[in-house]
Design a protein around this motif. Structure first.
Motif, PDB file in Angstrom:
ATOM      1  N   GLU A 300      -3.916 -10.789  13.408  1.00 17.60           N
ATOM      2  CA  GLU A 300      -3.115 -10.699  10.891  1.00 17.60           C
ATOM      3  C   GLU A 300      -2.333  -9.684  11.025  1.00 17.60           C
ATOM      4  O   GLU A 300      -2.595  -8.821  11.173  1.00 17.60           O
ATOM      5  CB  GLU A 300      -4.983 -10.680  10.607  1.00 17.60           C
ATOM      6  CG  GLU A 300      -5.210 -11.737  11.166  1.00 17.60           C
ATOM      7  CD  GLU A 300      -6.179 -12.035   9.707  1.00 17.60           C
ATOM      8  OE1 GLU A 300      -6.165 -11.969   8.928  1.00 17.60           O
ATOM      9  OE2 GLU A 300      -7.437 -13.013  10.422  1.00 17.60           O
ATOM     10  N   LEU A 301      -2.220 -10.146   9.998  1.00 16.50           N
ATOM     11  CA  LEU A 301      -1.391  -8.720   8.841  1.00 16.50           C
ATOM     12  C   LEU A 301      -1.877  -7.636   7.660  1.00 16.50           C
ATOM     13  O   LEU A 301      -3.263  -8.926   7.826  1.00 16.50           O
ATOM     14  CB  LEU A 301      -0.209  -9.734   8.704  1.00 16.50           C
ATOM     15  CG  LEU A 301       0.487 -10.556   7.960  1.00 16.50           C
ATOM     16  CD1 LEU A 301       1.693 -10.856   7.096  1.00 16.50           C
ATOM     17  CD2 LEU A 301       0.358 -10.793   9.482  1.00 16.50           C
ATOM     18  N   ARG A 302      -1.877  -6.322   8.036  1.00 15.94           N
ATOM     19  CA  ARG A 302      -2.810  -5.739   7.290  1.00 15.94           C
ATOM     20  C   ARG A 302      -1.887  -5.373   6.108  1.00 15.94           C
ATOM     21  O   ARG A 302      -0.857  -4.774   6.929  1.00 15.94           O
ATOM     22  CB  ARG A 302      -3.293  -4.694   7.640  1.00 15.94           C
ATOM     23  CG  ARG A 302      -4.565  -5.464   8.524  1.00 15.94           C
ATOM     24  CD  ARG A 302      -5.402  -5.905   8.110  1.00 15.94           C
ATOM     25  NE  ARG A 302      -6.172  -6.595   9.283  1.00 15.94           N
ATOM     26  CZ  ARG A 302      -7.734  -6.094   9.397  1.00 15.94           C
ATOM     27  NH1 ARG A 302      -7.958  -4.794   9.643  1.00 15.94           N
ATOM     28  NH2 ARG A 302      -8.210  -5.946  11.014  1.00 15.94           N
ATOM     29  N   ASP A 303      -1.852  -4.883   5.243  1.00 17.54           N
ATOM     30  CA  ASP A 303      -1.364  -4.387   3.731  1.00 17.54           C
ATOM     31  C   ASP A 303      -1.741  -3.135   4.478  1.00 17.54           C
ATOM     32  O   ASP A 303      -2.766  -2.177   4.110  1.00 17.54           O
ATOM     33  CB  ASP A 303      -1.668  -4.614   2.324  1.00 17.54           C
ATOM     34  CG  ASP A 303      -0.610  -3.967   2.030  1.00 17.54           C
ATOM     35  OD1 ASP A 303      -0.214  -4.168   0.656  1.00 17.54           O
ATOM     36  OD2 ASP A 303      -0.525  -2.720   1.642  1.00 17.54           O
ATOM     37  N   VAL A 304      -0.801  -1.974   4.327  1.00 17.26           N
ATOM     38  CA  VAL A 304      -0.358  -0.884   5.011  1.00 17.26           C
ATOM     39  C   VAL A 304       0.043   0.410   3.605  1.00 17.26           C
ATOM     40  O   VAL A 304       0.697   1.471   3.710  1.00 17.26           O
ATOM     41  CB  VAL A 304      -0.464  -0.085   6.260  1.00 17.26           C
ATOM     42  CG1 VAL A 304      -0.960  -0.751   7.254  1.00 17.26           C
ATOM     43  CG2 VAL A 304       1.159  -0.692   6.202  1.00 17.26           C
ATOM     44  N   THR A 305       0.496  -0.273   2.486  1.00 16.20           N
ATOM     45  CA  THR A 305       1.515  -0.161   1.655  1.00 16.20           C
ATOM     46  C   THR A 305       0.797   1.545   1.466  1.00 16.20           C
ATOM     47  O   THR A 305       1.554   2.567   1.669  1.00 16.20           O
ATOM     48  CB  THR A 305       1.455  -0.684   0.129  1.00 16.20           C
ATOM     49  OG1 THR A 305       2.079  -2.094   0.646  1.00 16.20           O
ATOM     50  CG2 THR A 305       3.333  -0.371  -0.515  1.00 16.20           C
ATOM     51  N   ASP A 306      -0.164   1.598   0.871  1.00 13.04           N
ATOM     52  CA  ASP A 306      -0.953   3.135   0.228  1.00 13.04           C
ATOM     53  C   ASP A 306      -0.704   4.256   1.392  1.00 13.04           C
ATOM     54  O   ASP A 306      -0.711   5.527   1.115  1.00 13.04           O
ATOM     55  CB  ASP A 306      -2.064   2.797  -0.120  1.00 13.04           C
ATOM     56  CG  ASP A 306      -2.256   2.402  -1.561  1.00 13.04           C
ATOM     57  OD1 ASP A 306      -1.058   2.236  -1.997  1.00 13.04           O
ATOM     58  OD2 ASP A 306      -2.995   1.815  -1.838  1.00 13.04           O
ATOM     59  N   VAL A 320       8.952   1.471  -0.327  1.00 10.21           N
ATOM     60  CA  VAL A 320       7.601   1.622  -1.157  1.00 10.21           C
ATOM     61  C   VAL A 320       8.025   1.862  -2.763  1.00 10.21           C
ATOM     62  O   VAL A 320       7.823   0.995  -4.018  1.00 10.21           O
ATOM     63  CB  VAL A 320       6.571   2.498  -0.612  1.00 10.21           C
ATOM     64  CG1 VAL A 320       5.466   2.635  -1.727  1.00 10.21           C
ATOM     65  CG2 VAL A 320       5.487   2.081   0.705  1.00 10.21           C
ATOM     66  N   GLN A 321       9.009   3.086  -2.751  1.00 11.67           N
ATOM     67  CA  GLN A 321       9.641   3.031  -4.081  1.00 11.67           C
ATOM     68  C   GLN A 321      10.754   2.278  -5.162  1.00 11.67           C
ATOM     69  O   GLN A 321      10.965   2.009  -5.741  1.00 11.67           O
ATOM     70  CB  GLN A 321      10.778   4.309  -3.743  1.00 11.67           C
ATOM     71  CG  GLN A 321       9.985   5.537  -3.141  1.00 11.67           C
ATOM     72  CD  GLN A 321      11.374   6.832  -3.448  1.00 11.67           C
ATOM     73  OE1 GLN A 321      12.242   6.255  -2.861  1.00 11.67           O
ATOM     74  NE2 GLN A 321      10.371   7.730  -2.747  1.00 11.67           N
TER      75      GLN A 321
END
Ligand code: ASP
Length: 620
Positions: A300-306, A320-321
């Motif tokens: 599965e994919l996970r959001d790790v932006t933060d 991100v910018q």
């Protein structure tokens, strides 16, 4: 006396040991011919199977003499007596315990030598098979598929009939219905310059059935879409088309589940668990990067932006910018992470570049002296956020992380591709054989950056969710639709929606889609009129029968489950359609071919003529 071929006693798949001693009359084609020391053996084939017929020169000299002249694909009638085969049983044939001792045989029709062998092991290429489809159809494997297709279609009809649905036909010569493809057009002779469109779906007709009080409709119907046939598509295909009045999403989904369960029962003899699970569009995109997830696999994919926004790795911070995201796909050790090599990860990165990704950062989790660490790939760039990143991604020692950074849609697309390929490369085993699920809450609209306008995610007649109606004019991208797709093992198998039954809402949606009042009037006047006269709430769905049969028959291509399919170039090799028409026909239709098209046609005709001449000269 001629054998009365219209009075066969059995089909060729029918006779068993208990028929021994009976006199039978069979018809069919010679599937194979063997001459064993005077005895002639023939495998007689029809739609239902094969029966061995033996001709004995001692006991039946006349029949034997004729049998000796037979060759493959001759069409014959036989009379004889059923006998046990004794020790020569053929366990591969349902009729393998018996043979028929031929007493008389009639040649009904002689066959020329066939261009390829008519059996399930034929190596003939598909073009040749489709050109001689009438021979290809004689092969047992194809007969089996046609039978399955019939059984499935019957189960569907029986099911809907039992549920109170009516099968009502809709026109084939009609007006364009927007389903996102090009129309096939048919010029009108009586109204020169006007064209019918073949239906991409009976969408508006079925909605009008509901307004017309028909209540429940289900039709197995041919639809036409002029698409580029890169993928496995057919320009004409068969759809199970359904519409119901006075319903909510749940009701349509429940009705469809019953129908699908029936198809599985006839095709596979299994009861699929119901109700099918549901996942929202946004959850599906977040977790799998696609709106038709194959949930038989992990990865599965996970959001790790933060977590990575401040890690200092430029690829991530740039994404991100500019308002994008960073997601990662985790391959766990239990999913074969230990089999991932540099060659595989490099190969995958290259592939992703081919579909527009800048690259695909990769790293691996290991346990170091002070806890978790990254090794290989982009390890040094993400090391500072190792602990929180692993926590967020649910990754532990030995697991691999593949990253995507950029616009949400692009990242989803790229990581979905990576996921699909990794499943193949690592030869992961699916958790179940059949994974049926509903994807719901689709967005109403998709923004097209090139054309700078909205398109319907489903079609323009799909209703918005009640709580989102007010957002139509303020935040169209946030509006979710009352739409649902049925997904099987990562393939979309059916799609439908609750429809707009209020005229004002339909007008607003047309406007949002850039369809002017004028255009709406020309294209959908009849619908807009109908919506003025007490349209009931209604909704429906359509599913592609061909694709269902293909999956349930375990076939690779739609062409394998359609009697007379078109090729990838959208032509029929059997009839050579489409073909040119005479100038007279064109004149009647008020049509003139463009000069460059005419020139190309003339060139083609001349080269065909030359080929004929050359063949003629060679013959002489
Ligand atoms: N007309 C749609 C299609 O052919 C299905 C539906 O909305 O019922 O895809």
């Amino acid at each position: 006396m001629a054998i009365p071929y219209n009075k066969r006693t059995h089909r060729n798949g029918e006779l068993r040991a208990e028929n021994a001693g009976q006199t039978v009359r069979l018809v069919g084609w010679v599937a194979s011919y063997r001459d064993h020391g005077g005895m002639v053996f023939i495998d007689l084939r029809d739609r239902e199977g094969i029966t061995q017929v033996k001709f004995n020169p001692e006991t039946d000299p006349q029949a034997h003499a004729l049998a000796r002249t037979l060759r493959n694909e001759d069409c014959i009638a036989v009379e004889g007596q059923v006998a046990l085969r004794g020790t020569n049983i053929n366990p591969k044939l349902p009729t393998g315990e018996i043979e028929v001792e031929g007493r008389a045989v009639d040649l009904l029709s002689k066959s020329d030598p066939t261009p390829f062998e008519i059996d399930d092991f034929t190596k003939a290429n598909e073009d040749l098979r489709l050109q001689y489809r009438f021979l290809d159809l004689r092969r047992p494997a194809i007969q089996k598929v046609l039978r399955l297709r019939h059984d499935i279609a019957k189960a569907v009809r029986d099911y809907f009939d039992a549920q109170g649905f009516l099968e009502i036909e809709t026109p084939v010569l009609t007006k364009s219905t927007p389903e996102g493809a090009r129309d096939y057009l048919v010029p009108s002779r009586v109204q020169p310059g006007s064209f019918f469109a073949l239906p991409q779906s009976p969408q508006l007709f079925k909605q009008l059935f509901m307004i017309g009080g028909c209540d429940r409709y289900a039709q197995i119907v041919r639809c036409f879409r002029d698409e580029d046939l890169r993928a496995d598509r057919q320009p004409e295909f068969t759809q199970i088309d359904v519409e119901m009045a006075f319903v909510q999403m749940e009701d349509v989904m429940e009705a469809v589940e019953g129908c699908v369960a029936g198809m599985f029962r006839v095709a596979k003899g299994i009861d699929v668990p119901r109700p099918f699970p549901r996942i929202s569009y946004s959850e599906s995109m977040d977790r799998f990067g696609i709106d038709r997830p194959d949930m038989r696999f992990g990865l599965e994919l996970r959001d790790v932006t933060d977590v990575v926004r401040d890690c200092g790795f430029q690829v991530f911070s740039n994404a991100v910018q500019s308002g994008g995201v960073v997601k990662c796909l985790v391959v766990k050790t239990s999913e074969g992470a230990d089999r991932l090599t540099r060659k595989i990860t490099d190969g995958l990165t290259e592939e992703l570049k081919g579909i527009g990704a800048g690259g695909m950062p990769v790293t691996k989790v290991v346990s170091g002296t002070n806890g978790l660490e990254f090794s290989t790939g982009v390890a040094k760039f993400v090391q500072p956020v190792c602990e929180p990143l692993c926590r967020q991604a649910g990754a532990g020692p030995g697991d691999f992380l593949f990253f995507g950074a950029g616009k949400y849609g692009d990242v989803c697309k790229h990581l979905h591709h990576a996921r699909t390929r990794l499943i193949e490369i690592l030869e992961l085993k699916p958790s179940t054989e059949w994974n049926l699920l509903w994807v719901v809450d689709f967005p109403m609209f998709e923004w097209d950056d090139t054309e700078k306008r909205y398109f319907s995610t489903h079609h323009p007649f799909t209703a918005p969710r009640d709580e989102d109606v007010d957002r139509l004019s303020t935040e169209p991208d946030k509006v979710r639709a009352k739409a649902y797709d049925l997904v099987l093992n990562g393939t979309e198998m059916a799609g439908g929606s609750i429809r707009i039954h209020r005229r004002d809402v339909q007008q607003t949606v047309f406007k949002l889609l850039g369809i002017s009042e004028e255009e709406a009037k020309i294209k959908f006047q009849f619908l807009m009129e109908a919506l003025r006269f007490g349209a009931p709430p209604h909704g429906g769905i359509a599913f592609g029968l061909d694709r269902w049969v293909m999956l349930l028959a375990g076939k690779e291509s739609l062409r394998d489950v359609i009697a007379y399919p078109k090729t990838q170039r959208a032509v029929c090799p059997l009839t050579e359609a489409p073909g040119p028409v005479s100038d007279d026909q064109l004149r009647e239709l008020g049509i003139d071919l463009r000069p460059e098209v005419r020139a190309r046609l003339e060139e083609k005709a001349a080269s065909a003529q030359q080929t004929v001449h050359r063949a003629h000269d060679e013959e002489q």
